[in-house]
Design a protein around this motif. Structure first.
Motif, PDB file in Angstrom:
ATOM      1  N   LYS A 313       0.821  -1.211   0.000  1.00 40.49           N
ATOM      2  CA  LYS A 313       0.000   0.000   0.000  1.00 40.49           C
ATOM      3  C   LYS A 313       0.857   1.264   0.000  1.00 40.49           C
ATOM      4  O   LYS A 313       0.648   2.182  -0.799  1.00 40.49           O
ATOM      5  CB  LYS A 313      -0.897   0.039   1.243  1.00 40.49           C
ATOM      6  N   VAL A 314       1.826   1.308   0.925  1.00 46.95           N
ATOM      7  CA  VAL A 314       2.600   2.536   1.063  1.00 46.95           C
ATOM      8  C   VAL A 314       3.519   2.742  -0.145  1.00 46.95           C
ATOM      9  O   VAL A 314       3.728   3.879  -0.597  1.00 46.95           O
ATOM     10  CB  VAL A 314       3.376   2.545   2.397  1.00 46.95           C
ATOM     11  N   GLY A 319       4.300   5.955  -5.317  1.00 48.21           N
ATOM     12  CA  GLY A 319       4.505   5.892  -6.765  1.00 48.21           C
ATOM     13  C   GLY A 319       5.524   4.864  -7.197  1.00 48.21           C
ATOM     14  O   GLY A 319       5.933   4.849  -8.364  1.00 48.21           O
ATOM     15  N   ARG A 320       5.904   3.977  -6.296  1.00 45.58           N
ATOM     16  CA  ARG A 320       6.889   2.931  -6.611  1.00 45.58           C
ATOM     17  C   ARG A 320       6.126   1.655  -6.961  1.00 45.58           C
ATOM     18  O   ARG A 320       6.062   0.695  -6.199  1.00 45.58           O
ATOM     19  CB  ARG A 320       7.833   2.753  -5.416  1.00 45.58           C
ATOM     20  N   TYR A 321       5.513   1.690  -8.149  1.00 46.54           N
ATOM     21  CA  TYR A 321       4.515   0.682  -8.505  1.00 46.54           C
ATOM     22  C   TYR A 321       5.096  -0.718  -8.703  1.00 46.54           C
ATOM     23  O   TYR A 321       4.450  -1.709  -8.361  1.00 46.54           O
ATOM     24  CB  TYR A 321       3.752   1.134  -9.756  1.00 46.54           C
ATOM     25  N   ALA A 322       6.292  -0.812  -9.247  1.00 42.15           N
ATOM     26  CA  ALA A 322       6.897  -2.133  -9.447  1.00 42.15           C
ATOM     27  C   ALA A 322       7.195  -2.793  -8.100  1.00 42.15           C
ATOM     28  O   ALA A 322       6.926  -3.982  -7.895  1.00 42.15           O
ATOM     29  CB  ALA A 322       8.164  -2.015 -10.289  1.00 42.15           C
ATOM     30  N   GLU A 323       7.745  -2.007  -7.163  1.00 35.49           N
ATOM     31  CA  GLU A 323       8.015  -2.538  -5.826  1.00 35.49           C
ATOM     32  C   GLU A 323       6.707  -2.873  -5.111  1.00 35.49           C
ATOM     33  O   GLU A 323       6.632  -3.872  -4.377  1.00 35.49           O
ATOM     34  CB  GLU A 323       8.819  -1.533  -5.015  1.00 35.49           C
ATOM     35  N   ALA A 324       5.711  -2.018  -5.312  1.00 39.28           N
ATOM     36  CA  ALA A 324       4.409  -2.284  -4.698  1.00 39.28           C
ATOM     37  C   ALA A 324       3.829  -3.589  -5.215  1.00 39.28           C
ATOM     38  O   ALA A 324       3.316  -4.407  -4.447  1.00 39.28           O
ATOM     39  CB  ALA A 324       3.451  -1.128  -4.981  1.00 39.28           C
ATOM     40  N   ARG A 325       3.907  -3.782  -6.529  1.00 40.68           N
ATOM     41  CA  ARG A 325       3.400  -5.022  -7.121  1.00 40.68           C
ATOM     42  C   ARG A 325       4.098  -6.238  -6.523  1.00 40.68           C
ATOM     43  O   ARG A 325       3.459  -7.230  -6.157  1.00 40.68           O
ATOM     44  CB  ARG A 325       3.614  -4.985  -8.636  1.00 40.68           C
ATOM     45  N   ASP A 326       5.437  -6.167  -6.394  1.00 42.59           N
ATOM     46  CA  ASP A 326       6.189  -7.300  -5.849  1.00 42.59           C
ATOM     47  C   ASP A 326       5.782  -7.591  -4.408  1.00 42.59           C
ATOM     48  O   ASP A 326       5.632  -8.763  -4.012  1.00 42.59           O
ATOM     49  CB  ASP A 326       7.684  -7.020  -5.932  1.00 42.59           C
ATOM     50  N   ALA A 327       5.588  -6.529  -3.606  1.00 46.80           N
ATOM     51  CA  ALA A 327       5.167  -6.718  -2.208  1.00 46.80           C
ATOM     52  C   ALA A 327       3.785  -7.352  -2.145  1.00 46.80           C
ATOM     53  O   ALA A 327       3.530  -8.267  -1.342  1.00 46.80           O
ATOM     54  CB  ALA A 327       5.181  -5.387  -1.473  1.00 46.80           C
ATOM     55  N   ARG A 348      -0.547  -3.101 -11.965  1.00 42.80           N
ATOM     56  CA  ARG A 348      -0.408  -3.434 -13.388  1.00 42.80           C
ATOM     57  C   ARG A 348      -0.970  -2.325 -14.265  1.00 42.80           C
ATOM     58  O   ARG A 348      -0.372  -1.952 -15.282  1.00 42.80           O
ATOM     59  CB  ARG A 348      -1.131  -4.745 -13.679  1.00 42.80           C
ATOM     60  N   GLU A 349      -2.098  -1.794 -13.863  1.00 47.50           N
ATOM     61  CA  GLU A 349      -2.716  -0.716 -14.640  1.00 47.50           C
ATOM     62  C   GLU A 349      -1.797   0.500 -14.695  1.00 47.50           C
ATOM     63  O   GLU A 349      -1.626   1.124 -15.747  1.00 47.50           O
ATOM     64  CB  GLU A 349      -4.057  -0.341 -14.010  1.00 47.50           C
ATOM     65  N   ARG A 350      -1.194   0.841 -13.543  1.00 45.26           N
ATOM     66  CA  ARG A 350      -0.282   1.980 -13.490  1.00 45.26           C
ATOM     67  C   ARG A 350       0.958   1.730 -14.345  1.00 45.26           C
ATOM     68  O   ARG A 350       1.404   2.609 -15.094  1.00 45.26           O
ATOM     69  CB  ARG A 350       0.140   2.243 -12.043  1.00 45.26           C
ATOM     70  N   LEU A 351       1.539   0.545 -14.231  1.00 48.58           N
ATOM     71  CA  LEU A 351       2.750   0.235 -14.971  1.00 48.58           C
ATOM     72  C   LEU A 351       2.505   0.188 -16.467  1.00 48.58           C
ATOM     73  O   LEU A 351       3.310   0.687 -17.262  1.00 48.58           O
ATOM     74  CB  LEU A 351       3.331  -1.089 -14.471  1.00 48.58           C
ATOM     75  N   GLU A 352       1.385  -0.399 -16.849  1.00 51.11           N
ATOM     76  CA  GLU A 352       1.067  -0.470 -18.276  1.00 51.11           C
ATOM     77  C   GLU A 352       0.775   0.919 -18.825  1.00 51.11           C
ATOM     78  O   GLU A 352       1.160   1.252 -19.959  1.00 51.11           O
ATOM     79  CB  GLU A 352      -0.127  -1.391 -18.489  1.00 51.11           C
ATOM     80  N   GLY A 353       0.141   1.760 -18.013  1.00 51.19           N
ATOM     81  CA  GLY A 353      -0.174   3.104 -18.456  1.00 51.19           C
ATOM     82  C   GLY A 353       1.070   3.964 -18.621  1.00 51.19           C
ATOM     83  O   GLY A 353       1.137   4.844 -19.480  1.00 51.19           O
ATOM     84  N   SER A 354       2.097   3.708 -17.789  1.00 51.09           N
ATOM     85  CA  SER A 354       3.309   4.526 -17.842  1.00 51.09           C
ATOM     86  C   SER A 354       4.250   4.095 -18.958  1.00 51.09           C
ATOM     87  O   SER A 354       5.055   4.881 -19.446  1.00 51.09           O
ATOM     88  CB  SER A 354       4.047   4.454 -16.505  1.00 51.09           C
TER      89      SER A 354
END
Length: 360
Positions: A313-314, A319-327, A348-354
C-alpha cells in the motif's frame, strides 16, 4: 486454523439467522477503498471485515457493503463468532467479544430486532460462563467474566431485571473461582500479581469497548490499566488504537512508542504504528515500520501477509509501482485475498499506463 473445541463443552446457542445474497466488489474499486481506510487492520475500523478467519471476513465485507445494512447479516456473524469462541482447551476472548459486538450491531440496525439481539447476548453470556467453569483455566474464566459484565450493562434498563440478577450472580461465582486459583501466594507476590491481574482485566475490558465502537470509554479503561501497572505493554498498544479513533494522533504515536520500548520486537506494534503514519501521510516513516514488522514477524502466513500488504500500500502511494506489485504478490502468495489481488491489478494498470505496453 482454529483448534477443535473441548468435546465436553456443548455447542453455543445460535439465532439461526442467515445473510442475504453477498455483494461482490470490483478489484480496482476495492483497492481505492482500501487506500482511504488504513485502520481497517487494527480491529478498530471494522472488526468483522478484516477478521483473520476467511468466513467471518467474507460475511463482514458483505454486511459492510450492503445498503441499507441488514440485521440478519450481523446475527449470522454473531452465530459464527460464537462457534469460533471455543478453541481447544480455552475460550477466544477475541471471538467472544465479536459475538457480542455483532449481536449488538444487529439490534442497533432495527428496533424490531433489539429484543432478539438481547436474547442472543444473554444466551451467549450464560453459555460462555458454563464453558469457562468446565474448562477451569484462568484465561477462560476471565473471558467469561468480561462477557457477562458486558451483557449485563447492555441489557440494563431494558426491563430484564431477572436476567440482570442472574448475570450478576454468575459474575460473582466466576470471581470466586478466580480468587481460589490464587490462594496461598505470598503477600508480596500476591500484591504484585494482583496489580498485574487488575491491569490485564481493565485492558481486556477496554478491548471489548473498543470493538464495540466506544473509544472514549475504552481509553479510560486503558488509562486505569496503566495506573495499575505501567509495564502492561498490551495496554499501551490498545491505548494507541483508542487514541487513533479519537483523532489524537500524536498521542497515539507516543503510546505506540511506549509499547515498543517495553517490547522492541513486537511486529504487530510496528505494523500498527506504520498504518497510522501512513494515514498521516508520513509515507517513508510508515514504510520503515512495515519493513521492521516483516523482519520481526513469526513465520505465520496470515500475519506476514498483512504486513506485506501494508508495505505494498505505502509503496503504491509513493509511486513505486513495481516494488508495490512485488510486495503485494508476496502477500498474495502467503495468503490469497481480494485486497492483494486488487492491489496487483492496480499496479499493473499503473505500470502499463506509464510504459504504453504490458510491463508484466
Amino acid at each position: 486454523m482454529t483448534m477443535p473445541s473441548d468435546p465436553t463443552i456443548p455447542a453455543p446457542p445460535q439465532t439461526g439467522r442467515t445473510p442475504t445474497e453477498r455483494i461482490r466488489e470490483e478489484p480496482i474499486g476495492l483497492w481505492a477503498q482500501l487506500l482511504t481506510a488504513f485502520r481497517d487492520l487494527s480491529g478498530a475500523f471494522d472488526a468483522f471485515a478484516n477478521d483473520a478467519n476467511p468466513e467471518v471476513r467474507a460475511l463482514g465485507r458483505a454486511a459492510r457493503a450492503r445498503r441499507p445494512q441488514q440485521a440478519n447479516d450481523y446475527f449470522a456473524i454473531g452465530d459464527l463468532c460464537a462457534r469460533l469462541t471455543a478453541q481447544g482447551a480455552t475460550l477466544s476472548q477475541t471471538y467472544a467479544a465479536k459475538t457480542v459486538a455483532a449481536y449488538t450491531r444487529a439490534g442497533e440496525l432495527s428496533s424490531r430486532e433489539l429484543p432478539a439481539a438481547r436474547r442472543a447476548i444473554i444466551a451467549f453470556a450464560f453459555w460462555i460462563a458454563d464453558a469457562a467453569r468446565t474448562l477451569g483455566n484462568y484465561e477462560s474464566i476471565e473471558t467469561a467474566l468480561l462477557i457477562c459484565e458486558q451483557a449485563r450493562r447492555l441489557i440494563s434498563g431494558a426491563g430484564l431485571s431477572h436476567d440482570e440478577r442472574r448475570l450478576q450472580m454468575t459474575e460473582d461465582r466466576l470471581r470466586e473461582q478466580m480468587t481460589r486459583m490464587f490462594e496461598g501466594e505470598s503477600a508480596s507476590a500476591d500484591k504484585r500479581a494482583s496489580a498485574e491481574r487488575e491491569s490485564r482485566m481493565l485492558c481486556d475490558q477496554g478491548q471489548i469497548l473498543l470493538r464495540q465502537g466506544r473509544p472514549q470509554e475504552a481509553f479510560e479503561r486503558f488509562e486505569a490499566a496503566l495506573a495499575a501497572s505501567d509495564t502492561n505493554q498490551s495496554a499501551w498498544l490498545w491505548r494507541a488504537m483508542a487514541l487513533t479513533d479519537l483523532g489524537r494522533f500524536d498521542d497515539a504515536l507516543a503510546s505506540y512508542d511506549r509499547a515498543l520500548a517495553l517490547e522492541p520486537e513486537g511486529a504487530g506494534v510496528w505494523n500498527n504504528k506504520g498504518a497510522l503514519l501512513m494515514e498521516l501521510g508520513r509515507l517513508e516513516a510508515a514504510l520503515e515500520c512495515f519493513e521492521r514488522a516483516i523482519d520481526l514477524a513469526a513465520p505465520i502466513s496470515t500475519v506476514k501477509a498483512v504486513y506485506w500488504l501494508n508495505r505494498g500500500k505505502v509503496l503504491y502511494m509513493l509511486g513505486r509501482y513495481a516494488e508495490a506489485r512485488d510486495a503485494l504478490m508476496h502477500s498474495h502468495e502467503l495468503e490469497p485475498s481480494p485486497e492483494s489481488a486488487a492491489g496487483i491489478a492496480a499496479c499493473r494498470e499503473r505500470l502499463e499506463g506509464s510504459t504504453g505496453s504490458n510491463a508484466l
